[in-house]
Design a protein around this motif. Structure first.
Motif, PDB file in Angstrom:
ATOM      1  N   MET A 434       0.888  -1.440  -0.110  1.00 41.16           N
ATOM      2  CA  MET A 434       0.073   0.278   0.086  1.00 41.16           C
ATOM      3  C   MET A 434       0.766   1.224   0.014  1.00 41.16           C
ATOM      4  O   MET A 434       1.501   1.501   1.065  1.00 41.16           O
ATOM      5  CB  MET A 434      -0.945   0.029   1.209  1.00 41.16           C
ATOM      6  N   GLN A 435       0.932   1.948  -1.175  1.00 41.29           N
ATOM      7  CA  GLN A 435       1.809   3.084  -1.286  1.00 41.29           C
ATOM      8  C   GLN A 435       1.307   4.121  -0.574  1.00 41.29           C
ATOM      9  O   GLN A 435       0.197   4.299  -0.026  1.00 41.29           O
ATOM     10  CB  GLN A 435       2.021   3.273  -2.722  1.00 41.29           C
ATOM     11  N   GLN A 436       1.986   5.148  -0.256  1.00 41.64           N
ATOM     12  CA  GLN A 436       1.840   6.487   0.125  1.00 41.64           C
ATOM     13  C   GLN A 436       0.661   7.043  -0.304  1.00 41.64           C
ATOM     14  O   GLN A 436      -0.136   7.722   0.288  1.00 41.64           O
ATOM     15  CB  GLN A 436       3.142   7.290   0.472  1.00 41.64           C
ATOM     16  N   ASP A 437       0.713   7.152  -1.810  1.00 43.28           N
ATOM     17  CA  ASP A 437      -0.030   7.644  -2.583  1.00 43.28           C
ATOM     18  C   ASP A 437      -1.093   6.842  -3.056  1.00 43.28           C
ATOM     19  O   ASP A 437      -1.059   6.008  -3.716  1.00 43.28           O
ATOM     20  CB  ASP A 437       0.468   8.380  -4.087  1.00 43.28           C
ATOM     21  N   THR A 438      -2.382   6.909  -2.288  1.00 39.45           N
ATOM     22  CA  THR A 438      -3.486   5.876  -2.802  1.00 39.45           C
ATOM     23  C   THR A 438      -4.152   6.344  -3.944  1.00 39.45           C
ATOM     24  O   THR A 438      -4.283   7.618  -4.081  1.00 39.45           O
ATOM     25  CB  THR A 438      -4.500   6.254  -1.396  1.00 39.45           C
ATOM     26  N   ILE A 440      -7.215   5.359  -6.539  1.00 42.24           N
ATOM     27  CA  ILE A 440      -8.669   4.622  -6.798  1.00 42.24           C
ATOM     28  C   ILE A 440      -9.030   4.883  -8.237  1.00 42.24           C
ATOM     29  O   ILE A 440      -8.881   5.846  -9.009  1.00 42.24           O
ATOM     30  CB  ILE A 440      -9.594   5.339  -5.852  1.00 42.24           C
ATOM     31  N   ARG A 488      -9.315   8.554  -9.616  1.00 40.44           N
ATOM     32  CA  ARG A 488      -8.731   8.859  -8.304  1.00 40.44           C
ATOM     33  C   ARG A 488      -9.745   9.103  -6.940  1.00 40.44           C
ATOM     34  O   ARG A 488      -9.091   9.251  -6.117  1.00 40.44           O
ATOM     35  CB  ARG A 488      -7.882  10.077  -8.435  1.00 40.44           C
ATOM     36  N   ARG A 497     -10.560   6.919   0.965  1.00 36.25           N
ATOM     37  CA  ARG A 497      -9.707   6.295  -0.107  1.00 36.25           C
ATOM     38  C   ARG A 497      -8.625   5.331   0.441  1.00 36.25           C
ATOM     39  O   ARG A 497      -8.181   4.288  -0.210  1.00 36.25           O
ATOM     40  CB  ARG A 497      -8.778   7.380  -0.869  1.00 36.25           C
ATOM     41  N   GLN A 498      -8.033   5.855   1.530  1.00 34.35           N
ATOM     42  CA  GLN A 498      -7.162   4.892   1.991  1.00 34.35           C
ATOM     43  C   GLN A 498      -7.466   3.645   2.614  1.00 34.35           C
ATOM     44  O   GLN A 498      -7.055   2.665   2.640  1.00 34.35           O
ATOM     45  CB  GLN A 498      -6.239   5.762   3.220  1.00 34.35           C
ATOM     46  N   ALA A 501      -8.042   1.150  -0.206  1.00 32.95           N
ATOM     47  CA  ALA A 501      -6.688   0.745  -0.611  1.00 32.95           C
ATOM     48  C   ALA A 501      -6.373  -0.480   0.528  1.00 32.95           C
ATOM     49  O   ALA A 501      -5.716  -1.390   0.149  1.00 32.95           O
ATOM     50  CB  ALA A 501      -5.700   1.983  -0.710  1.00 32.95           C
ATOM     51  N   PHE A 502      -6.709  -0.070   1.579  1.00 32.42           N
ATOM     52  CA  PHE A 502      -6.180  -1.168   2.729  1.00 32.42           C
ATOM     53  C   PHE A 502      -6.892  -2.418   2.480  1.00 32.42           C
ATOM     54  O   PHE A 502      -6.344  -3.391   2.475  1.00 32.42           O
ATOM     55  CB  PHE A 502      -6.592  -0.380   4.082  1.00 32.42           C
ATOM     56  N   ALA A 518       0.333   4.201   5.807  1.00 29.72           N
ATOM     57  CA  ALA A 518      -1.059   3.473   5.662  1.00 29.72           C
ATOM     58  C   ALA A 518      -2.064   4.489   6.440  1.00 29.72           C
ATOM     59  O   ALA A 518      -3.332   4.480   6.123  1.00 29.72           O
ATOM     60  CB  ALA A 518      -1.251   2.161   6.108  1.00 29.72           C
TER      61      ALA A 518
END
Length: 597
Positions: A434-438, A440, A488, A497-498, A501-502, A518
């Motif tokens: 899971m990158q720092q920049d989420t 979508i 996005r 959004r995070q 992504a999680f 995260a």
């Protein structure tokens, strides 16, 4: 951390001064699958051209033979042949247009697919070093420009060449002396075309740069529209746009000015040739040249120069497209730097024992080191936290573990297997990142979570969302998991959004879990809920957590303090506090900030 040099929207890209004409041979690769279709098209072109070129010859026979002899039977026969030739020419032309259009669209898909496929394999450094708008214009605009050249233009060129040769055959058959007279000005045309092409290529190279810059700025300004409006900088954005737009307009006008210089030259030479034939033919009329011959020959002169003009226009298009072709092949020729070794093997199912052995790394070959001799050991099932100031090298470490970059020196092993010797797919499918920049994607929430494992059932997707605590807000949406989100995730909060992504990472069920900031955009209440699910998830997995909030990693098995590309401290939370070193200072600094709130 020193980043790779980045080309900006107002900086022209550089290419070799001399274009390799051999690259045009590469276009044959895209035409080869359609060879049989091309042969049918060429056959129809040949038949159609012969049908069209019959017209002046039939007229000659009618004027010189049928009409003077009042041979009406022959005249009706000539008329019937002429009508049939028009129908044949129409049918061939109609088939050619349909077939060429289909071939052109197939070529467009093939080239764009190859270009996009190569982009999927390029390293992060390629995308970090140039505006994404400059990449986008190559995949869309430049390919569109070339598609007509590769199909319609190329086939029309062959058609014109065939027409030119057939016309010359008829001209020589009628009167070889007049034919040679009509070719006397061709050398002047070749000299003019050679002079123009040099200037034209330079002009269109400049135009492609300005188009690329304009596209890059538009792409960047759309991505940053919230910042622009937030700081009320709309006027400055418009001013910057006007600058790049005017540069694009000026370069376009210069390019068009050069491009259209060829056509008048061809037209003038064509007119002078027709006048020359009139002059010579009338002088010899009735002595060497018959009336029907002169009329037919003048018709053939027109048939001769029309394809010459078309070939000149194609040459114009070819020179114009050269600038775009350079850009496309430049991107296609970019070599992926992170690839499978020739003898790479599939990484077997892993337990998650990770070792960094004297790992050093630099982004640029001639740049400074961003990591210096980093060594640590993460046992299978342990949770490793990386902390330190911004730019210290934390994200670089986990990017190397995922092989988004290759190490400069040293080795990274998983279960005592050097990750540089295994296939990328077998490595990354056993890791969840899971990158720092989420990010979508456009689509439903269900599809976005399922991206972590495409064969997951709806129940598994929902279960992952519940662990990530994303289920709480998803159920409040009008369509729940079938709610459509935009590119996005623009209609969602950063925290939502995070959470999505999680859930996506959790669904992948990886043996090694990597979380880069995260919980950065999640509020304290949601973070507490998420932490409960994480504690269950982290059991039995090797996890790497990059975090600025030290409160979230106090239970980690190891905390690595990274600064200036080195691990300066390592240990558990209590042990590092007792040392009163850099970790202690970071912790005290955050504690004082929380107390002040």
């Amino acid at each position: 951390m020193t980043l790779a040099k980045r080309n900006t929207y107002n900086e022209d890209e550089k290419l070799n001064e001399h274009f390799n004409w051999h690259d045009y041979a590469r276009l044959g690769h895209y035409l080869r699958p359609y060879s049989w279709r091309m042969l049918l098209v060429l056959g129809s072109i040949l038949i159609g051209n012969i049908a069209v070129i019959l017209g002046p010859y039939l007229m000659k026979v009618a004027i010189d033979s049928a009409i003077p002899q009042r041979n009406f039977q022959l005249l009706w026969l000539l008329g019937g042949i002429f009508l049939a030739s028009l129908l044949v020419a129409f049918g061939c032309f109609r088939y050619r247009i349909w077939a060429i259009t289909e071939i052109g669209q197939n070529l467009l898909i093939d080239m764009r697919t190859d270009l996009f496929t190569n982009l999927q394999q390029l390293p992060f450094s390629y995308f970090d070093s140039r505006p994404h708008g400059k990449i986008l214009i190559r995949v869309v605009n430049y390919i569109n420009t070339l598609s007509d050249l590769l199909a319609n233009g190329l086939v029309n060129l062959i058609s014109d060449i065939i027409s030119l040769l057939v016309t010359l055959v008829f001209m020589f058959a009628i009167n070889w002396k007049l034919t040679l007279d009509s070719l006397v000005l061709i050398p002047f045309l070749l000299i003019w075309a050679y002079y123009i092409q040099k200037k034209q290529r330079v002009a269109y190279r400049e135009l492609s740069n300005k188009q690329s810059n304009l596209n890059a700025y538009i792409h960047e300004s759309i991505d940053g529209i919230k910042v622009t409006q937030g700081f009320a900088q709309e006027n400055n954005a418009i001013h910057a746009f006007d600058t790049v737009a005017n540069d694009n307009r000026d370069s376009y006008m210069r390019a068009v000015k050069v491009q259209y210089a060829l056509s008048p030259g061809v037209q003038n030479i064509s007119t002078m040739t027709t006048a020359l034939i009139y002059f010579i033919g009338i002088q010899q009329l009735g002595v060497v040249v018959s009336t029907g011959t002169l009329i037919a020959f003048l018709g053939y002169i027109n048939n001769f120069w029309n394809p010459v003009i078309n070939i000149g226009n194609f040459y114009n298009s070819l020179i114009t497209a050269t600038a775009y072709l350079e850009r496309i092949f430049e991107t296609m020729d970019e070599k992926p730097t992170v690839i499978d070794a020739p003898d790479a093997f599939a990484l077997p199912p892993i337990k998650g024992d990770v070792r960094f052995n004297d790992v050093s790394f630099r982004y640029d070959d001639d740049g400074p080191l961003n990591l210096h001799d980093v060594s640590f050991h993460a046992q299978a099932g342990q949770t490793i936290a990386l902390v330190g100031p911004t730019g210290a090298g934390k994200s670089t470490i986990i990017n190397l573990l995922s092989r988004f970059y290759n190490v400069t020196s040293g080795t990274i092993t998983i279960d005592n297997v050097d990750i540089s010797q295994v296939t990328l797919k077998s490595l990354r499918t056993q890791m969840g990142v899971m990158q720092q920049d989420t990010f979508i994607f456009s689509g439903t929430i269900m599809d976005n979570i399922r991206y972590g494992r495409l064969d997951a059932t709806d129940e598994e997707v929902i279960h992952a969302a519940k662990i990530a605590r994303a289920d709480n807000f998803i159920e409040t949406l009008p369509d729940g998991y079938q709610t459509t989100v935009q590119e996005r995730g623009g209609s969602m909060s950063a925290g939502q959004r995070q959470l999505l992504a999680f859930a996506r990472v959790l669904l992948a069920d990886p043996r090694i879990l990597i979380l880069d900031e995260a919980t950065a955009a999640i509020d304290t209440k949601t973070e507490a809920l998420l932490q409960a699910g994480l504690n269950e998830l982290l059991k039995g997995r090797t996890s790497f957590i990059v975090a600025h909030r030290l409160s979230t990693i106090q239970q980690a098995d190891q905390i690595l303090v990274v600064n200036d590309g080195q691990i300066v401290e390592a240990g558990r939370h209590e042990d590092l506090l007792a040392k009163r070193g850099e970790y202690y200072e970071l912790y005290e600094s955050q504690y004082r900030m929380l107390q002040a709130e």
